[in-house]
Design an enzyme around this catalytic site. Structure first.
Site, PDB file in Angstrom:
ATOM      1  N   ASN A 144      -1.868  -2.446   9.469  1.00 17.53           N
ATOM      2  CA  ASN A 144      -2.311  -3.314   8.368  1.00 17.53           C
ATOM      3  C   ASN A 144      -3.487  -4.206   8.781  1.00 17.53           C
ATOM      4  OD1 ASN A 144      -0.422  -2.300   6.595  1.00 17.53           O
ATOM      5  ND2 ASN A 144       1.105  -3.866   7.064  1.00 17.53           N
TER       6      ASN A 144
ATOM      7  N   GLU B  99      -2.299  -2.861  15.184  1.00 19.18           N
ATOM      8  CA  GLU B  99      -1.296  -2.449  14.183  1.00 19.18           C
ATOM      9  C   GLU B  99      -2.047  -2.054  12.906  1.00 19.18           C
ATOM     10  OE1 GLU B  99       0.860  -2.890  10.608  1.00 19.18           O
ATOM     11  OE2 GLU B  99      -0.642  -4.361  11.237  1.00 19.18           O
TER      12      GLU B  99
ATOM     13  N   ASP C 160       0.866  -1.194   0.000  1.00 21.88           N
ATOM     14  CA  ASP C 160       0.000   0.000   0.000  1.00 21.88           C
ATOM     15  C   ASP C 160       0.902   1.244   0.000  1.00 21.88           C
ATOM     16  OD1 ASP C 160       0.846  -0.487   2.652  1.00 21.88           O
ATOM     17  OD2 ASP C 160      -0.942   0.407   3.542  1.00 21.88           O
TER      18      ASP C 160
ATOM     19  N   ASP D  71       7.497   3.260   3.729  1.00 17.49           N
ATOM     20  CA  ASP D  71       8.334   2.073   3.975  1.00 17.49           C
ATOM     21  C   ASP D  71       8.064   0.990   2.923  1.00 17.49           C
ATOM     22  OD1 ASP D  71       5.841   1.748   5.297  1.00 17.49           O
ATOM     23  OD2 ASP D  71       6.670   0.202   6.606  1.00 17.49           O
ATOM     24  N   ASP D  72       6.848   0.948   2.368  1.00 20.10           N
ATOM     25  CA  ASP D  72       6.609   0.027   1.241  1.00 20.10           C
ATOM     26  C   ASP D  72       7.564   0.373   0.092  1.00 20.10           C
ATOM     27  OD1 ASP D  72       3.472  -1.076   1.764  1.00 20.10           O
ATOM     28  OD2 ASP D  72       3.929   0.882   2.586  1.00 20.10           O
TER      29      ASP D  72
ATOM     30  N   ASN E 175       0.106   0.530  16.919  1.00 17.65           N
ATOM     31  CA  ASN E 175       0.527   1.850  16.431  1.00 17.65           C
ATOM     32  C   ASN E 175      -0.648   2.617  15.814  1.00 17.65           C
ATOM     33  OD1 ASN E 175       0.176   0.438  14.055  1.00 17.65           O
ATOM     34  ND2 ASN E 175       2.232   0.808  13.245  1.00 17.65           N
TER      35      ASN E 175
ATOM     36  N   HIS F 175       9.373  -1.024   8.692  1.00 14.83           N
ATOM     37  CA  HIS F 175       8.686  -2.309   8.871  1.00 14.83           C
ATOM     38  C   HIS F 175       8.744  -3.164   7.594  1.00 14.83           C
ATOM     39  CE1 HIS F 175       6.562  -0.241  12.233  1.00 14.83           C
ATOM     40  NE2 HIS F 175       6.421   0.759  11.395  1.00 14.83           N
ATOM     41  N   ASP F 176       8.283  -2.566   6.492  1.00 20.34           N
ATOM     42  CA  ASP F 176       8.062  -3.363   5.284  1.00 20.34           C
ATOM     43  C   ASP F 176       9.354  -3.901   4.658  1.00 20.34           C
ATOM     44  OD1 ASP F 176       5.381  -2.963   5.651  1.00 20.34           O
ATOM     45  OD2 ASP F 176       5.195  -1.354   4.176  1.00 20.34           O
TER      46      ASP F 176
END
Ligand code: BDR
Ligand code: CA
Length: 356
Positions: free
Chosen positions: A173, A171, A16, A20-21, A165, A281-282
Protein backbone atom coordinates in the site's frame (compact mmCIF):
# COMPACT_ATOMS: atom_id res chain seq x y z
CA UNK A 1 -26.05 -6.81 27.16
CA UNK A 2 -29.85 -6.87 27.49
CA UNK A 3 -31.25 -3.36 27.71
CA UNK A 4 -27.89 -1.78 26.89
CA UNK A 5 -27.62 0.26 23.72
CA UNK A 6 -24.94 -0.78 21.27
CA UNK A 7 -22.68 2.15 20.47
CA UNK A 8 -22.03 2.27 16.76
CA UNK A 9 -18.77 3.28 15.17
CA UNK A 10 -19.17 5.26 11.94
CA UNK A 11 -16.60 4.08 9.40
CA UNK A 12 -15.43 5.22 6.00
CA UNK A 13 -13.55 2.31 4.46
CA UNK A 14 -11.03 3.14 1.76
CA UNK A 15 -10.04 0.02 -0.18
CA UNK A 16 -8.54 -1.42 -3.37
CA UNK A 17 -10.68 -4.58 -3.44
CA UNK A 18 -8.61 -7.02 -3.55
CA UNK A 19 -9.19 -10.41 -1.87
CA UNK A 20 -8.38 -9.41 1.70
CA UNK A 21 -10.17 -6.06 1.22
CA UNK A 22 -13.28 -8.03 0.27
CA UNK A 23 -12.97 -10.04 3.50
CA UNK A 24 -12.71 -6.75 5.41
CA UNK A 25 -15.93 -5.56 3.73
CA UNK A 26 -17.66 -8.80 4.75
CA UNK A 27 -16.34 -8.41 8.31
CA UNK A 28 -17.59 -4.81 8.50
CA UNK A 29 -20.97 -5.90 7.12
CA UNK A 30 -21.09 -8.64 9.74
CA UNK A 31 -20.17 -6.38 12.69
CA UNK A 32 -23.17 -4.98 14.57
CA UNK A 33 -21.19 -2.04 15.97
CA UNK A 34 -19.98 -0.91 12.51
CA UNK A 35 -21.94 1.84 10.80
CA UNK A 36 -20.55 1.80 7.27
CA UNK A 37 -20.94 5.43 6.22
CA UNK A 38 -19.37 4.82 2.81
CA UNK A 39 -16.71 2.86 0.99
CA UNK A 40 -14.22 4.79 -1.12
CA UNK A 41 -12.23 3.08 -3.86
CA UNK A 42 -8.57 3.51 -4.69
CA UNK A 43 -6.47 2.07 -7.48
CA UNK A 44 -4.02 -0.52 -6.16
CA UNK A 45 -4.49 -4.27 -6.32
CA UNK A 46 -6.47 -3.67 -9.52
CA UNK A 47 -7.40 -0.50 -11.37
CA UNK A 48 -9.85 1.84 -9.64
CA UNK A 49 -12.86 1.03 -11.87
CA UNK A 50 -12.42 -2.68 -11.21
CA UNK A 51 -12.08 -1.88 -7.50
CA UNK A 52 -15.43 -0.10 -7.65
CA UNK A 53 -17.01 -3.11 -9.44
CA UNK A 54 -15.59 -5.59 -6.93
CA UNK A 55 -16.51 -3.44 -3.93
CA UNK A 56 -20.14 -3.12 -4.99
CA UNK A 57 -20.42 -6.79 -5.94
CA UNK A 58 -19.07 -7.83 -2.52
CA UNK A 59 -21.36 -5.42 -0.66
CA UNK A 60 -24.31 -6.85 -2.60
CA UNK A 61 -23.19 -10.35 -1.63
CA UNK A 62 -23.26 -9.16 1.98
CA UNK A 63 -26.73 -7.66 1.52
CA UNK A 64 -25.41 -4.09 1.83
CA UNK A 65 -26.47 -2.53 -1.45
CA UNK A 66 -27.52 0.52 0.61
CA UNK A 67 -23.91 1.59 1.24
CA UNK A 68 -22.56 4.52 -0.77
CA UNK A 69 -19.54 3.52 -2.87
CA UNK A 70 -17.41 6.23 -4.43
CA UNK A 71 -14.56 6.35 -6.86
CA UNK A 72 -11.61 8.64 -6.40
CA UNK A 73 -8.51 9.54 -8.29
CA UNK A 74 -7.63 6.63 -10.54
CA UNK A 75 -3.84 6.88 -10.25
CA UNK A 76 -1.27 7.51 -7.52
CA UNK A 77 -0.48 11.16 -6.77
CA UNK A 78 2.63 11.42 -8.92
CA UNK A 79 3.70 7.96 -10.08
CA UNK A 80 2.35 5.48 -12.58
CA UNK A 81 -0.09 2.91 -11.26
CA UNK A 82 1.18 -0.63 -10.70
CA UNK A 83 -1.39 -3.39 -10.04
CA UNK A 84 -0.89 -6.95 -8.80
CA UNK A 85 -2.90 -9.60 -10.68
CA UNK A 86 -0.35 -12.15 -9.48
CA UNK A 87 -1.53 -11.68 -5.87
CA UNK A 88 -5.26 -11.02 -6.27
CA UNK A 89 -6.14 -12.56 -9.64
CA UNK A 90 -7.02 -10.97 -12.97
CA UNK A 91 -10.07 -9.13 -11.55
CA UNK A 92 -8.90 -8.74 -7.97
CA UNK A 93 -11.13 -11.35 -6.32
CA UNK A 94 -9.10 -14.45 -7.05
CA UNK A 95 -10.99 -17.26 -8.77
CA UNK A 96 -14.37 -15.97 -7.54
CA UNK A 97 -17.05 -14.73 -9.89
CA UNK A 98 -19.82 -12.49 -8.67
CA UNK A 99 -22.81 -11.14 -10.58
CA UNK A 100 -22.18 -7.63 -11.94
CA UNK A 101 -23.32 -5.14 -9.30
CA UNK A 102 -26.60 -3.33 -9.74
CA UNK A 103 -26.13 -0.70 -7.03
CA UNK A 104 -25.09 2.69 -8.40
CA UNK A 105 -21.73 4.33 -7.99
CA UNK A 106 -21.85 7.57 -6.00
CA UNK A 107 -21.62 10.81 -7.92
CA UNK A 108 -19.22 12.09 -5.24
CA UNK A 109 -15.45 11.91 -5.62
CA UNK A 110 -13.93 9.84 -2.80
CA UNK A 111 -11.88 12.72 -1.44
CA UNK A 112 -14.91 15.04 -1.40
CA UNK A 113 -17.00 12.36 0.24
CA UNK A 114 -14.45 11.91 3.03
CA UNK A 115 -14.27 15.67 3.62
CA UNK A 116 -18.03 16.24 3.46
CA UNK A 117 -18.88 13.40 5.83
CA UNK A 118 -16.15 14.43 8.28
CA UNK A 119 -17.46 18.01 8.28
CA UNK A 120 -21.05 16.80 8.71
CA UNK A 121 -20.17 14.76 11.81
CA UNK A 122 -17.04 16.33 13.33
CA UNK A 123 -15.13 14.01 15.64
CA UNK A 124 -17.35 11.01 14.83
CA UNK A 125 -15.96 9.17 11.81
CA UNK A 126 -13.09 6.70 11.70
CA UNK A 127 -11.35 6.49 8.35
CA UNK A 128 -9.76 3.10 7.78
CA UNK A 129 -7.46 2.80 4.79
CA UNK A 130 -6.81 -0.67 3.37
CA UNK A 131 -5.21 0.59 0.17
CA UNK A 132 -2.66 3.05 -1.16
CA UNK A 133 -3.25 6.35 0.63
CA UNK A 134 -4.13 8.35 -2.50
CA UNK A 135 -7.67 9.32 -1.46
CA UNK A 136 -6.71 10.13 2.12
CA UNK A 137 -3.83 12.31 0.89
CA UNK A 138 -6.03 14.14 -1.60
CA UNK A 139 -8.64 14.72 1.08
CA UNK A 140 -6.16 16.22 3.53
CA UNK A 141 -4.55 18.33 0.80
CA UNK A 142 -7.99 19.72 -0.04
CA UNK A 143 -9.06 20.11 3.60
CA UNK A 144 -6.09 20.59 5.95
CA UNK A 145 -8.49 20.53 8.93
CA UNK A 146 -9.41 16.90 8.13
CA UNK A 147 -7.24 15.41 10.89
CA UNK A 148 -9.23 17.47 13.41
CA UNK A 149 -12.56 16.46 11.89
CA UNK A 150 -12.09 12.67 12.03
CA UNK A 151 -12.45 10.55 15.13
CA UNK A 152 -9.44 8.48 14.06
CA UNK A 153 -7.38 7.24 11.16
CA UNK A 154 -6.36 3.58 10.99
CA UNK A 155 -3.96 2.59 8.22
CA UNK A 156 -3.10 -0.87 6.93
CA UNK A 157 0.27 -0.16 5.39
CA UNK A 158 3.99 -0.14 5.93
CA UNK A 159 6.78 -2.48 6.93
CA UNK A 160 8.02 -1.02 10.21
CA UNK A 161 9.68 -3.99 11.82
CA UNK A 162 9.87 -6.58 9.05
CA UNK A 163 10.90 -7.05 5.45
CA UNK A 164 8.55 -5.81 2.77
CA UNK A 165 6.19 -7.81 0.58
CA UNK A 166 6.63 -5.76 -2.59
CA UNK A 167 10.34 -4.91 -2.60
CA UNK A 168 12.80 -6.05 0.08
CA UNK A 169 11.84 -3.18 2.41
CA UNK A 170 8.48 -1.98 1.13
CA UNK A 171 4.87 -2.95 1.78
CA UNK A 172 2.34 -2.83 -1.08
CA UNK A 173 0.00 0.00 0.00
CA UNK A 174 2.84 2.40 0.72
CA UNK A 175 4.86 1.22 -2.25
CA UNK A 176 2.11 1.97 -4.80
CA UNK A 177 1.72 5.59 -3.66
CA UNK A 178 4.58 6.55 -1.34
CA UNK A 179 4.01 10.26 -1.94
CA UNK A 180 0.47 9.92 -0.61
CA UNK A 181 1.62 7.97 2.44
CA UNK A 182 4.15 10.68 3.22
CA UNK A 183 1.50 13.41 2.91
CA UNK A 184 -0.83 11.53 5.26
CA UNK A 185 1.75 10.65 7.93
CA UNK A 186 2.99 14.25 8.04
CA UNK A 187 -0.42 15.94 7.95
CA UNK A 188 -2.09 13.68 10.53
CA UNK A 189 0.97 13.50 12.79
CA UNK A 190 1.85 17.18 12.80
CA UNK A 191 2.61 18.17 16.44
CA UNK A 192 -0.01 20.95 16.65
CA UNK A 193 -2.66 18.58 15.27
CA UNK A 194 -1.67 15.81 17.69
CA UNK A 195 -1.87 18.14 20.73
CA UNK A 196 -5.19 19.59 19.62
CA UNK A 197 -6.67 16.12 19.07
CA UNK A 198 -5.44 14.96 22.47
CA UNK A 199 -6.94 18.08 24.07
CA UNK A 200 -10.27 17.06 22.49
CA UNK A 201 -9.99 13.57 23.97
CA UNK A 202 -9.32 11.93 20.59
CA UNK A 203 -6.45 9.55 19.79
CA UNK A 204 -3.62 11.95 18.91
CA UNK A 205 -1.83 10.15 16.09
CA UNK A 206 -2.91 7.87 13.25
CA UNK A 207 -2.58 4.17 13.99
CA UNK A 208 -0.69 2.10 11.42
CA UNK A 209 -0.56 -1.67 11.13
CA UNK A 210 2.49 -2.98 9.30
CA UNK A 211 3.21 -6.40 7.94
CA UNK A 212 4.80 -7.85 11.09
CA UNK A 213 1.42 -7.42 12.78
CA UNK A 214 -1.00 -8.12 9.93
CA UNK A 215 0.85 -11.29 8.95
CA UNK A 216 -0.16 -12.76 12.29
CA UNK A 217 -3.71 -12.93 10.97
CA UNK A 218 -3.57 -16.13 8.93
CA UNK A 219 -6.59 -17.76 7.39
CA UNK A 220 -6.38 -21.51 6.73
CA UNK A 221 -8.78 -23.87 4.92
CA UNK A 222 -9.84 -25.13 8.38
CA UNK A 223 -11.00 -21.59 9.27
CA UNK A 224 -13.14 -21.53 6.17
CA UNK A 225 -14.56 -24.89 7.23
CA UNK A 226 -15.61 -23.33 10.55
CA UNK A 227 -17.31 -20.46 8.75
CA UNK A 228 -19.11 -22.93 6.50
CA UNK A 229 -20.28 -25.09 9.37
CA UNK A 230 -22.14 -22.10 10.87
CA UNK A 231 -23.73 -21.29 7.51
CA UNK A 232 -24.76 -24.54 5.89
CA UNK A 233 -22.89 -27.38 7.50
CA UNK A 234 -20.81 -28.18 4.41
CA UNK A 235 -17.45 -27.60 6.10
CA UNK A 236 -15.77 -30.47 4.27
CA UNK A 237 -16.87 -29.14 0.88
CA UNK A 238 -15.69 -25.60 1.74
CA UNK A 239 -12.29 -26.85 2.90
CA UNK A 240 -11.89 -28.96 -0.23
CA UNK A 241 -12.94 -26.09 -2.48
CA UNK A 242 -10.30 -23.85 -0.81
CA UNK A 243 -7.74 -26.31 -2.19
CA UNK A 244 -9.09 -27.29 -5.60
CA UNK A 245 -11.63 -26.14 -8.16
CA UNK A 246 -12.39 -29.83 -8.77
CA UNK A 247 -14.25 -29.94 -5.45
CA UNK A 248 -17.99 -29.15 -5.62
CA UNK A 249 -18.99 -25.51 -5.10
CA UNK A 250 -20.42 -24.78 -1.62
CA UNK A 251 -24.14 -23.95 -1.77
CA UNK A 252 -23.96 -20.92 0.47
CA UNK A 253 -23.07 -17.89 -1.70
CA UNK A 254 -20.81 -16.24 0.89
CA UNK A 255 -18.95 -19.48 1.59
CA UNK A 256 -18.63 -20.17 -2.14
CA UNK A 257 -17.24 -16.68 -2.67
CA UNK A 258 -14.76 -17.07 0.18
CA UNK A 259 -13.57 -20.48 -1.03
CA UNK A 260 -13.03 -19.33 -4.62
CA UNK A 261 -11.42 -16.00 -3.71
CA UNK A 262 -9.23 -17.48 -1.01
CA UNK A 263 -8.09 -20.43 -3.15
CA UNK A 264 -6.24 -17.98 -5.37
CA UNK A 265 -4.77 -16.12 -2.35
CA UNK A 266 -3.79 -19.38 -0.65
CA UNK A 267 -2.09 -20.66 -3.80
CA UNK A 268 -0.15 -17.38 -3.91
CA UNK A 269 0.92 -17.66 -0.27
CA UNK A 270 1.92 -21.29 -0.70
CA UNK A 271 4.28 -20.18 -3.50
CA UNK A 272 5.81 -17.21 -1.65
CA UNK A 273 5.25 -17.64 2.08
CA UNK A 274 5.59 -21.37 2.66
CA UNK A 275 2.11 -22.23 3.94
CA UNK A 276 -1.24 -23.08 2.35
CA UNK A 277 -3.31 -20.25 3.75
CA UNK A 278 -3.47 -16.48 3.47
CA UNK A 279 -2.51 -13.40 5.44
CA UNK A 280 -5.66 -11.37 5.94
CA UNK A 281 -4.11 -7.95 6.49
CA UNK A 282 -7.12 -5.76 5.76
CA UNK A 283 -9.72 -7.53 7.93
CA UNK A 284 -7.37 -7.20 10.91
CA UNK A 285 -7.02 -3.46 10.31
CA UNK A 286 -10.79 -3.15 9.99
CA UNK A 287 -11.29 -5.07 13.23
CA UNK A 288 -8.78 -2.77 14.96
CA UNK A 289 -10.66 0.28 13.70
CA UNK A 290 -13.66 -1.16 15.58
CA UNK A 291 -11.70 -2.32 18.62
CA UNK A 292 -8.30 -0.80 19.30
CA UNK A 293 -7.69 -3.16 22.22
CA UNK A 294 -6.74 -5.84 19.66
CA UNK A 295 -3.33 -4.16 19.27
CA UNK A 296 -0.64 -2.52 21.33
CA UNK A 297 1.16 0.35 19.65
CA UNK A 298 4.20 2.58 20.11
CA UNK A 299 4.36 6.25 19.22
CA UNK A 300 7.30 6.82 16.87
CA UNK A 301 8.55 9.17 14.18
CA UNK A 302 7.89 7.69 10.74
CA UNK A 303 8.81 9.00 7.32
CA UNK A 304 8.53 7.55 3.84
CA UNK A 305 11.46 7.16 1.47
CA UNK A 306 10.66 8.90 -1.82
CA UNK A 307 14.01 9.07 -3.55
CA UNK A 308 15.81 5.81 -2.85
CA UNK A 309 17.60 3.81 -5.49
CA UNK A 310 16.49 0.56 -3.80
CA UNK A 311 14.10 1.65 -1.08
CA UNK A 312 11.45 4.03 -2.45
CA UNK A 313 8.29 3.40 -0.45
CA UNK A 314 10.10 2.19 2.66
CA UNK A 315 8.52 3.32 5.93
CA UNK A 316 11.55 4.54 7.85
CA UNK A 317 11.03 4.47 11.62
CA UNK A 318 13.19 6.24 14.16
CA UNK A 319 13.02 3.53 16.83
CA UNK A 320 16.08 4.91 18.65
CA UNK A 321 14.91 8.53 18.52
CA UNK A 322 18.08 9.70 16.75
CA UNK A 323 16.09 12.26 14.71
CA UNK A 324 14.72 13.94 17.88
CA UNK A 325 11.48 14.47 15.97
CA UNK A 326 8.11 14.24 17.71
CA UNK A 327 6.27 10.96 17.13
CA UNK A 328 3.76 11.26 14.27
CA UNK A 329 2.38 7.70 14.05
CA UNK A 330 1.26 5.04 16.53
CA UNK A 331 2.74 1.89 15.04
CA UNK A 332 1.10 -1.37 16.09
CA UNK A 333 3.70 -3.70 17.59
CA UNK A 334 1.52 -6.52 18.94
CA UNK A 335 -1.84 -7.93 17.91
CA UNK A 336 -4.16 -10.44 19.50
CA UNK A 337 -4.48 -12.39 16.27
CA UNK A 338 -6.19 -15.36 17.95
CA UNK A 339 -8.99 -13.17 19.35
CA UNK A 340 -9.36 -11.48 15.98
CA UNK A 341 -9.57 -14.78 14.07
CA UNK A 342 -12.23 -16.11 16.44
CA UNK A 343 -14.26 -12.94 15.94
CA UNK A 344 -13.79 -13.04 12.18
CA UNK A 345 -14.90 -16.68 11.90
CA UNK A 346 -17.91 -16.17 14.16
CA UNK A 347 -19.13 -12.94 12.56
CA UNK A 348 -18.57 -13.89 8.92
CA UNK A 349 -20.07 -17.33 9.64
CA UNK A 350 -23.22 -15.65 10.99
CA UNK A 351 -23.36 -13.31 8.01
CA UNK A 352 -23.08 -16.31 5.68
CA UNK A 353 -25.90 -18.05 7.59
CA UNK A 354 -28.12 -14.98 7.12
CA UNK A 355 -27.33 -14.89 3.39
CA UNK A 356 -28.20 -18.56 2.76
C1 BDR B 1 -1.84 -4.89 1.48
O1 BDR B 1 -1.57 -4.96 0.07
C2 BDR B 1 -2.69 -5.42 -0.62
O2 BDR B 1 -2.34 -6.32 -1.63
C3 BDR B 1 -3.60 -6.03 0.41
O3 BDR B 1 -4.94 -5.86 0.01
C4 BDR B 1 -3.29 -5.26 1.68
O4 BDR B 1 -4.06 -4.08 1.77
C5 BDR B 1 -0.85 -5.80 2.20
O5 BDR B 1 0.46 -5.39 1.92
CA1 CA C 1 -5.97 -3.75 0.26
Amino acid sequence: MPGQEQTTIPLIIDCDTGIDDSLALLYASASPEAEIVAVTCTAGNVDARQVAENTRAVLELAGRSDVEVALGREAPLVRDLVTTPETHGPHGIGWAELPPPTMPLSSRHSADLIIQEARRRPGAITLVTLAPLTNAALAVLREPELPLLLRSLVVMGGAYRSPGNTAPTTEWNVSVDPDAARVVFHAFGEPAIVSEREARGLPGRPLALGLDVTERAKMLPEDLGRIASQASGDAAIAKARARTADAPAPRNPVVRYLADALRFYMEFHSRYDGFYGAFIHDPLALAVALDRSLVRSEAVAVDVELGGTLTTGETVVDWRRVWHRPANVDVAVEADAAAFMERFIERVGQLAARRS
